[in-house]
Design an enzyme around this catalytic site. Structure first.
Site, PDB file in Angstrom:
ATOM      1  N   CYS A   1     -10.970   2.972  -0.248  1.00 29.59           N
ATOM      2  CA  CYS A   1      -9.592   3.309   0.133  1.00 29.59           C
ATOM      3  C   CYS A   1      -9.306   2.500   1.387  1.00 29.59           C
ATOM      4  O   CYS A   1     -10.143   2.458   2.307  1.00 29.59           O
ATOM      5  CB  CYS A   1      -9.478   4.806   0.419  1.00 29.59           C
ATOM      6  SG  CYS A   1      -7.916   5.276   1.193  1.00 29.59           S
TER       7      CYS A   1
ATOM      8  N   ASP B   1       0.862  -1.187   0.000  1.00 23.95           N
ATOM      9  CA  ASP B   1       0.000   0.000   0.000  1.00 23.95           C
ATOM     10  C   ASP B   1       0.895   1.233   0.000  1.00 23.95           C
ATOM     11  O   ASP B   1       2.097   1.133   0.268  1.00 23.95           O
ATOM     12  CB  ASP B   1      -0.891   0.000   1.260  1.00 23.95           C
ATOM     13  CG  ASP B   1      -1.805   1.223   1.317  1.00 23.95           C
ATOM     14  OD1 ASP B   1      -2.434   1.554   0.298  1.00 23.95           O
ATOM     15  OD2 ASP B   1      -1.885   1.863   2.384  1.00 23.95           O
ATOM     16  N   SER B   2       0.279   2.380  -0.236  1.00 22.45           N
ATOM     17  CA  SER B   2       1.031   3.641  -0.179  1.00 22.45           C
ATOM     18  C   SER B   2       1.526   3.914   1.241  1.00 22.45           C
ATOM     19  O   SER B   2       2.434   4.714   1.434  1.00 22.45           O
ATOM     20  CB  SER B   2       0.128   4.779  -0.611  1.00 22.45           C
ATOM     21  OG  SER B   2      -0.963   4.876   0.289  1.00 22.45           O
TER      22      SER B   2
ATOM     23  N   HIS C   1      -7.549   2.971   3.828  1.00 22.30           N
ATOM     24  CA  HIS C   1      -7.487   3.714   5.091  1.00 22.30           C
ATOM     25  C   HIS C   1      -8.880   3.835   5.738  1.00 22.30           C
ATOM     26  O   HIS C   1      -8.992   4.003   6.950  1.00 22.30           O
ATOM     27  CB  HIS C   1      -6.965   5.143   4.864  1.00 22.30           C
ATOM     28  CG  HIS C   1      -5.487   5.235   4.663  1.00 22.30           C
ATOM     29  ND1 HIS C   1      -4.853   4.725   3.549  1.00 22.30           N
ATOM     30  CD2 HIS C   1      -4.512   5.798   5.430  1.00 22.30           C
ATOM     31  CE1 HIS C   1      -3.548   4.979   3.644  1.00 22.30           C
ATOM     32  NE2 HIS C   1      -3.319   5.627   4.775  1.00 22.30           N
TER      33      HIS C   1
ATOM     34  N   CYS D   1      -4.278  -1.561  -1.937  1.00 28.85           N
ATOM     35  CA  CYS D   1      -4.411  -0.119  -2.156  1.00 28.85           C
ATOM     36  C   CYS D   1      -5.341   0.076  -3.346  1.00 28.85           C
ATOM     37  O   CYS D   1      -5.061  -0.420  -4.454  1.00 28.85           O
ATOM     38  CB  CYS D   1      -3.035   0.477  -2.452  1.00 28.85           C
ATOM     39  SG  CYS D   1      -3.074   2.240  -2.827  1.00 28.85           S
TER      40      CYS D   1
ATOM     41  N   THR E   1      -5.967   2.896  -4.823  1.00 25.15           N
ATOM     42  CA  THR E   1      -5.392   3.865  -5.756  1.00 25.15           C
ATOM     43  C   THR E   1      -4.494   3.146  -6.757  1.00 25.15           C
ATOM     44  O   THR E   1      -4.614   3.340  -7.969  1.00 25.15           O
ATOM     45  CB  THR E   1      -4.590   4.930  -4.957  1.00 25.15           C
ATOM     46  OG1 THR E   1      -5.459   5.486  -3.971  1.00 25.15           O
ATOM     47  CG2 THR E   1      -4.055   6.007  -5.849  1.00 25.15           C
TER      48      THR E   1
ATOM     49  N   GLU F   1      -3.770   9.101   8.895  1.00 26.92           N
ATOM     50  CA  GLU F   1      -2.335   8.837   9.124  1.00 26.92           C
ATOM     51  C   GLU F   1      -1.855   9.545  10.395  1.00 26.92           C
ATOM     52  O   GLU F   1      -0.951   9.077  11.071  1.00 26.92           O
ATOM     53  CB  GLU F   1      -1.499   9.292   7.912  1.00 26.92           C
ATOM     54  CG  GLU F   1      -1.772   8.487   6.642  1.00 26.92           C
ATOM     55  CD  GLU F   1      -0.713   7.443   6.305  1.00 26.92           C
ATOM     56  OE1 GLU F   1       0.416   7.557   6.791  1.00 26.92           O
ATOM     57  OE2 GLU F   1      -1.043   6.487   5.560  1.00 26.92           O
TER      58      GLU F   1
HETATM   59  N1  DGL Z   1      -4.787   3.414   1.015  1.00 23.31           N
HETATM   60  C1  DGL Z   1      -4.777   3.904  -0.332  1.00 23.31           C
HETATM   61  C2  DGL Z   1      -5.989   3.397  -1.097  1.00 23.31           C
HETATM   62  O1  DGL Z   1      -6.533   2.368  -0.778  1.00 23.31           O
HETATM   63  C3  DGL Z   1      -4.629   5.351  -0.590  1.00 23.31           C
HETATM   64  C4  DGL Z   1      -3.980   6.265   0.334  1.00 23.31           C
HETATM   65  C5  DGL Z   1      -3.161   7.330  -0.363  1.00 23.31           C
HETATM   66  O2  DGL Z   1      -3.698   8.326  -0.841  1.00 23.31           O
HETATM   67  O3  DGL Z   1      -1.962   7.124  -0.406  1.00 23.31           O
HETATM   68  O4  DGL Z   1      -6.411   4.014  -2.045  1.00 23.31           O
END
Ligand code: DGL
Length: 275
Positions: free
Chosen positions: A187, A10-11, A189, A73, A75, A154
């Site tokens: 997402c 993930d990011s 998060h 992730c 994204t 975060e």
């Molecule tokens: N956790 C990431 C997702 O599922 C994105 C978080 C980011 O913007 O880095 O899209």
């Protein structure tokens, strides 16, 4: 039987929300997780940049000998799936969007109003509406980017009125104007603020792709004859490009009460590129 680890990335720390579900469903498997905490967030960056980061991390995981890559992730899944599959044809590469689509198809009927929330990059890619409408053409699908959520999460600003106000800022009109009955947390998060959303909008059906991913990883392991014999020997390793205080705090939050056995390692991005 295949004792090699499964690679997740993930990011940052959002993808960790998938890991407890995986550990419960697949206790015999070893995990290598990579969180790109030095370069997070990805969601407000250009697709080209995100693709470059995703390639570096996939190459890193392949070099570590993983038997499969699960992209925790949304994204990256919405932008880099086809590219990564072409780049590493020798191992299965799973995204997080497909299992989410399957969960929507299993729970929603034609005429349902489905809202997807995610980063700017995920919503801008239109990956969710394209895939949802392909699998369930009768749905009405709406997207909403919520770029301020990831930085707040975060920072651990979760059980706080700032988070509730931010959620209302993004969701209040979006949900009521579009008559949304089902909300996809697009997402990784966002499961960390699921309770806030449930409290603010009781009765809303919530689909969490992080939960759905365990089923898709299990299916791919079984189909490919890649399951480990278990019980889990060897270590789970969590790499981060910046082993920050936030990362460690979030690990405490996500894995509270579980007997997580893991080694933490920092990876320098420049060294990773040079490898
Ligand atoms: N956790 C990431 C997702 O599922 C994105 C978080 C980011 O913007 O880095 O899209």
């Amino acid at each position: 039987m295949d004792e090699r680890p499964i690679g997740f990335f993930d990011s940052g720390l959002g993808g960790l929300t998938c890991i407890p579900h995986i550990m419960r469903s697949l206790p015999g498997e070893r995990i290598i997780y990579f969180g790109d905490t030095a370069r997070t967030p990805y969601g407000s960056k250009a697709p080209r940049t995100i693709l470059g980061f995703a390639r570096e991390i996939a190459d890193f995981l392949v070099a570590k000998g993983v038997k499969m890559i699960a992209i925790a992730c949304n994204t990256v899944s919405s932008i880099a799936m086809d590219d990564l599959r072409e780049r590493h044809p020798g191992i299965p590469i799973l995204g997080i969007i497909e299992p989410a689509i399957a969960a929507v198809a299993a729970t929603c009927t034609a005429g349902s109003h489905v809202g997807v929330i995610g980063t700017k990059a995920t919503i801008g890619s239109e990956a969710y509406p394209k895939m949802l409408l392909r699998s369930s053409p009768g749905l009405d699908v709406y997207g909403q980017a919520c770029p301020a959520l990831v930085p707040l999460i975060e920072e651990g600003i979760i059980q706080h009125e700032i988070m509730d106000l931010t959620l209302r800022y993004y969701l209040e009109q979006f949900l009521s104007y579009n008559n949304i009955d089902t909300l996809v947390l697009g997402c990784t998060h966002y499961p960390l603020v699921r309770r806030n959303i449930e409290k603010l909008y009781p009765g809303l059906r919530i689909i969490d792709p992080s939960e759905e991913m365990a089923g898709s990883v299990t299916g791919a392991l079984v189909r490919g004859g890649l399951c480990a014999e278990g019980p889990g020997q060897g270590e789970n390793i969590f790499y981060a490009s910046d082993l920050s205080e936030n990362f460690m705090n979030m690990i405490q939050r996500i894995f509270a009460g579980s007997d997580l056995r893991v080694t933490f390692k920092t990876v320098d991005i420049e060294e990773m590129r040079a490898e």
